[in-house]
Design a protein around this motif. Structure first.
Motif, PDB file in Angstrom:
ATOM      1  N   GLU A 114       6.312 -19.248  20.128  1.00 54.25           N
ATOM      2  CA  GLU A 114       6.403 -20.043  21.350  1.00 54.25           C
ATOM      3  C   GLU A 114       5.325 -19.694  22.361  1.00 54.25           C
ATOM      4  N   SER A 115       4.696 -18.510  22.242  1.00 53.37           N
ATOM      5  CA  SER A 115       3.640 -18.141  23.185  1.00 53.37           C
ATOM      6  C   SER A 115       2.253 -18.271  22.572  1.00 53.37           C
ATOM      7  N   GLN A 116       2.180 -18.829  21.361  1.00 52.56           N
ATOM      8  CA  GLN A 116       0.907 -18.921  20.659  1.00 52.56           C
ATOM      9  C   GLN A 116      -0.111 -19.720  21.452  1.00 52.56           C
ATOM     10  N   GLY A 117      -1.258 -19.103  21.688  1.00 53.62           N
ATOM     11  CA  GLY A 117      -2.343 -19.807  22.343  1.00 53.62           C
ATOM     12  C   GLY A 117      -2.104 -20.188  23.788  1.00 53.62           C
ATOM     13  N   LEU A 118      -1.174 -19.524  24.492  1.00 53.69           N
ATOM     14  CA  LEU A 118      -0.891 -19.905  25.883  1.00 53.69           C
ATOM     15  C   LEU A 118      -2.071 -19.593  26.789  1.00 53.69           C
ATOM     16  N   GLU A 127      -4.701 -21.841   6.662  1.00 48.81           N
ATOM     17  CA  GLU A 127      -5.167 -22.117   8.022  1.00 48.81           C
ATOM     18  C   GLU A 127      -6.413 -21.292   8.358  1.00 48.81           C
ATOM     19  N   ALA A 128      -6.430 -20.028   7.931  1.00 47.73           N
ATOM     20  CA  ALA A 128      -7.581 -19.163   8.199  1.00 47.73           C
ATOM     21  C   ALA A 128      -8.819 -19.650   7.450  1.00 47.73           C
ATOM     22  N   LEU A 135      -6.552 -21.008  20.609  1.00 45.66           N
ATOM     23  CA  LEU A 135      -6.392 -20.645  19.205  1.00 45.66           C
ATOM     24  C   LEU A 135      -5.219 -19.692  19.008  1.00 45.66           C
ATOM     25  N   SER A 136      -4.747 -19.629  17.774  1.00 48.24           N
ATOM     26  CA  SER A 136      -3.719 -18.653  17.416  1.00 48.24           C
ATOM     27  C   SER A 136      -4.325 -17.262  17.403  1.00 48.24           C
ATOM     28  N   ILE A 137      -3.477 -16.257  17.298  1.00 52.33           N
ATOM     29  CA  ILE A 137      -3.930 -14.874  17.321  1.00 52.33           C
ATOM     30  C   ILE A 137      -4.918 -14.582  16.188  1.00 52.33           C
ATOM     31  N   VAL A 138      -4.649 -15.127  14.991  1.00 56.28           N
ATOM     32  CA  VAL A 138      -5.535 -14.894  13.846  1.00 56.28           C
ATOM     33  C   VAL A 138      -6.875 -15.583  14.081  1.00 56.28           C
ATOM     34  N   THR A 185       5.991 -13.149   9.968  1.00 55.51           N
ATOM     35  CA  THR A 185       7.424 -13.319   9.777  1.00 55.51           C
ATOM     36  C   THR A 185       7.801 -14.701  10.295  1.00 55.51           C
ATOM     37  N   GLN A 186       9.074 -14.998  10.362  1.00 57.56           N
ATOM     38  CA  GLN A 186       9.498 -16.352  10.691  1.00 57.56           C
ATOM     39  C   GLN A 186       9.010 -16.810  12.062  1.00 57.56           C
ATOM     40  N   HIS A 187       9.055 -15.917  13.062  1.00 57.51           N
ATOM     41  CA  HIS A 187       8.698 -16.332  14.420  1.00 57.51           C
ATOM     42  C   HIS A 187       7.584 -15.499  15.047  1.00 57.51           C
ATOM     43  N   ILE A 188       7.104 -14.462  14.374  1.00 51.92           N
ATOM     44  CA  ILE A 188       6.119 -13.558  14.970  1.00 51.92           C
ATOM     45  C   ILE A 188       4.980 -13.312  13.984  1.00 51.92           C
TER      46      ILE A 188
END
Length: 413
Positions: free
Chosen positions: A32-36, A235-236, A207-210, A9-12
């Protein structure tokens, strides 16, 4: 075959992992918490508190990060001093320091950081200053453990440490060496950025979640990845090509009219798995109560009556509950201390059967989990590490209907 279903979605971004159509892992991440967790920062020490044996470090987040003395000292026992020094002997206010985030901010607390640096790759975890080679405990063959340890000892430099991951089993030495070269290059880039940057500064994002799930749990030759975002698909594919070049195209763009989580049955399984009361096959129930660092799970026979005797009924219920609890702990990403109140059993052999069933299911969990065993009160005690928060819900609010006994989370949308 595993299926990774990704809903953007737009932010999640939400990710569901299915094995044989059954939901086994679920995670969600805000932009905003991606890859923290896993990210590197050049921080500045703000406060040093000897009474807490800790320091607070400004890394540019809303809350200063927490750095405990054990995360400053060398982590291996043979390098630990006989008497642990005070934190103010190791750090001083105003000092610049490179730290890695090991735990996300939670509630009013800032992130937990460490100087025990690690960089996970596909086949190994790289530790620039650890000075040893380890092999995943899940690799059981001694010949293979010896082979991987020998590869690691041959490849590592004197100051470096390597941990060979479970997926490195039977991989050729050339693949492992290529992974190490990439990780060394990453570390050199982090060090160069640290020299040029003024604190506080982000040096390296995880890395991002994916991407994390692709790296840790995805086999591009066998598994399927379905995403409902063209950008996320691109990206994947780029990440997959970097990680495992070979012309595989397992990434598919979902274009169906029905929402992707509904189409794959994820939404229904989420509703069944994240409630306080969970009904098992045959009518037995689990009551799942969570606090910040403690989870209590109560097993009840409820409407389940399938046994020739009371002991048989109780044992069957507990075995079924152990199977589901092991799966749900992983799915709900439950962390901290976990207490399970199984129904009382008369025979030690039945308690052993239940414990073994839980251990078997837990063995597929990538997160570090430790089953401590039965307490004198007949409760099963275990612990599970948790670095990330809000997998199931974001910003939970008190409900005007239930008065806070439940949660309203974004996964219900």
């Amino acid at each position: 075959m595993k299926q990774m279903i990704v809903h953007c979605t737009q932010h999640i971004t939400r990710m569901a992992l299915l094995e044989g159509g059954k939901l086994v892992e679920y995670a969600a991440e805000r932009d905003e918490s991606q890859g923290l967790v896993g990210s590197y920062y050049k921080g500045r020490v703000i406060n040093v508190l000897p009474g807490m044996q800790a320091a607070f470090v400004d890394i540019g987040q809303k809350k200063n990060a927490f750095l405990y003395v054990d995360d400053v000292l060398h982590p291996h026992l043979e390098r630990q001093p006989d008497v642990k020094p005070s934190i103010d002997e190791l750090l001083r206010p105003g000092q610049d320091i490179i730290v890695q985030v090991k735990k996300e901010p939670s509630g009013g607390k800032g992130a937990r950081v460490t100087t025990h640096y690690t960089l996970p790759g596909r086949w190994m975890v790289y530790m620039p200053y650890a000075e040893y080679v380890g092999v995943s405990k899940r690799i059981s063959r001694e010949s293979e453990r010896g082979r991987l340890k020998g590869i690691g000892e041959r490849l590592r430099r004197p100051e470096e440490g390597l941990i060979m991951r479970t997926v490195s089993e039977d991989e050729p030495a050339e693949a492992v060496e290529g992974d190490l070269s990439l990780l060394r290059a990453q570390w050199e880039t982090i060090m160069k950025r640290a020299q040029a940057a003024d604190a506080p500064a982000l040096l390296h994002s995880d890395l991002s979640i994916v991407q994390r799930f692709i790296r840790d749990a995805f086999n591009p030759q066998r598994d399927e990845l379905m995403i409902d975002s063209e950008k996320a698909v691109r990206e994947a594919e780029i990440f997959l090509d970097q990680m495992s070049p070979g012309g595989y195209k397992p990434v598919r763009l979902y274009t169906g009219y029905e929402p992707i989580f509904s189409a794959y049955g994820v939404q229904e399984q989420l509703h069944r798995s994240f409630g306080r009361k969970i009904t098992l096959e045959g009518g037995a129930t689990l009551i799942w109560d969570e606090a910040e660092a403690l989870t209590v799970i109560d097993v009840n026979t409820a409407q389940y009556t399938g046994g020739a005797s009371l002991e048989e009924t109780v044992t069957r219920t507990n075995l079924l509950a152990a199977e589901q609890i092991g799966r749900l702990i992983r799915l709900r990403d439950t962390g901290g201390i976990i207490i399970i109140d199984f129904i009382d059993m008369e025979l030690d052999e039945h308690r052993k059967m239940v414990l073994e069933r839980l251990e078997r299911v837990i063995s597929s969990d990538r997160t570090k989990t430790h089953i401590l065993g039965w307490t004198r009160l007949g409760l099963l005690e275990m612990t599970r590490k948790k670095a990330r928060h809000d997998s199931a819900s974001f910003a939970p609010v008190t409900c005007s209907c239930c008065g806070g006994t439940g949660k309203v989370g974004t996964w219900l949308e």
